[in-house]
Design a protein around this motif. Structure first.
Motif, PDB file in Angstrom:
ATOM      1  N   THR A  75     -71.096  48.448 -62.491  1.00 51.94           N
ATOM      2  CA  THR A  75     -69.868  47.697 -62.750  1.00 51.94           C
ATOM      3  C   THR A  75     -69.256  47.250 -61.418  1.00 51.94           C
ATOM      4  OG1 THR A  75     -69.464  49.019 -64.719  1.00 51.94           O
ATOM      5  CG2 THR A  75     -67.592  47.819 -63.846  1.00 51.94           C
ATOM      6  N   PHE A 133     -68.815  43.350 -60.452  1.00 60.32           N
ATOM      7  CA  PHE A 133     -67.495  42.799 -60.175  1.00 60.32           C
ATOM      8  C   PHE A 133     -67.427  42.256 -58.747  1.00 60.32           C
ATOM      9  CE2 PHE A 133     -64.984  45.596 -63.443  1.00 60.32           C
ATOM     10  CZ  PHE A 133     -65.554  44.875 -64.469  1.00 60.32           C
ATOM     11  N   GLU A 175     -66.483  38.521 -57.579  1.00 56.82           N
ATOM     12  CA  GLU A 175     -65.308  38.325 -56.707  1.00 56.82           C
ATOM     13  C   GLU A 175     -65.687  37.668 -55.380  1.00 56.82           C
ATOM     14  OE1 GLU A 175     -63.483  42.226 -56.554  1.00 56.82           O
ATOM     15  OE2 GLU A 175     -63.208  42.226 -58.727  1.00 56.82           O
ATOM     16  N   LYS A 223     -59.504  39.330 -60.814  1.00 56.38           N
ATOM     17  CA  LYS A 223     -59.671  40.593 -60.077  1.00 56.38           C
ATOM     18  C   LYS A 223     -58.837  41.707 -60.718  1.00 56.38           C
ATOM     19  CE  LYS A 223     -59.477  42.745 -55.522  1.00 56.38           C
ATOM     20  NZ  LYS A 223     -60.737  43.462 -55.677  1.00 56.38           N
ATOM     21  N   HIS A 281     -60.650  43.198 -63.532  1.00 57.75           N
ATOM     22  CA  HIS A 281     -61.709  44.084 -63.035  1.00 57.75           C
ATOM     23  C   HIS A 281     -61.134  45.432 -62.613  1.00 57.75           C
ATOM     24  CE1 HIS A 281     -64.633  40.564 -61.843  1.00 57.75           C
ATOM     25  NE2 HIS A 281     -64.557  40.746 -63.141  1.00 57.75           N
ATOM     26  N   LYS A 328     -61.948  49.292 -63.966  1.00 61.40           N
ATOM     27  CA  LYS A 328     -62.430  50.356 -63.071  1.00 61.40           C
ATOM     28  C   LYS A 328     -61.574  51.620 -63.231  1.00 61.40           C
ATOM     29  CE  LYS A 328     -63.013  47.671 -59.281  1.00 61.40           C
ATOM     30  NZ  LYS A 328     -63.310  47.376 -57.878  1.00 61.40           N
ATOM     31  N   ASP A 386     -64.624  35.446 -67.840  1.00 61.09           N
ATOM     32  CA  ASP A 386     -65.835  35.075 -67.090  1.00 61.09           C
ATOM     33  C   ASP A 386     -66.278  33.641 -67.381  1.00 61.09           C
ATOM     34  OD1 ASP A 386     -66.033  37.494 -65.774  1.00 61.09           O
ATOM     35  OD2 ASP A 386     -67.587  38.321 -67.076  1.00 61.09           O
TER      36      ASP A 386
END
Ligand code: FEO
Length: 142
Positions: A55, A59, A63, A78, A81, A85, A124
């Motif tokens: 992951t 990501f 980014e 971001k 993401h 996380k 996305d």
């Protein structure tokens, strides 16, 4: 277990991102299987760590290309993401504290899969469309 599968409806139109999403789905499925079958702490932690690592890698790939190409939706993307996380870190904490509970299995089967589908379709794809509109390529080592 749910057992998510990648299909064309999840394509963002950029091969590298699609390939990474397929791998991400594979790792979510591996984790779901390990938890569903209660395959033991070491095995579950290993699959969870594989998922966390991949992951992070995925990501950071997206980014990096957003920054490089001055993508206007970078901050929002971001942030999404970062949220995931944190959630994954919490899942790991829950597992270490409580083991492979039904709640954990559900979080993986339902929450992670739904998050990913929603993220791909809602966020996305916008980045994929941006890259295509600008005629930009995306490669692993960019
Ligand atoms: Fe494919 Fe933004 O994660």
């Amino acid at each position: 277990m749910v057992g998510m599968k990648w299909d064309q409806s999840l394509s963002v139109g950029i091969d590298l991102i699609d390939e990474q999403h397929k791998m991400l789905i594979q790792r979510i499925n591996d984790l779901a299987t390990a938890v569903d079958r209660n395959q033991g702490t070491q095995k579950i932690i290993k699959t969870l760590d594989f998922l966390l690592d991949y992951t992070e890698y995925h990501f950071s790939t997206e980014e990096k290309h957003m920054v490089k190409n001055h993508y206007p939706g970078y901050n929002e993307h971001k942030e999404a993401h970062e949220d995931l996380k944190v959630t994954l870190g919490n899942l790991e904490g829950d597992f270490l504290e409580e083991g492979a509970t039904q709640d954990l299995a559900e979080s993986i089967n339902v929450f992670l899969v739904n998050w990913l589908i929603k993220h791909i379709h809602g966020i996305d794809v916008k980045f994929g469309a941006f890259l295509k509109e600008q005629g930009l390529e995306m490669t692993e080592d960019a």
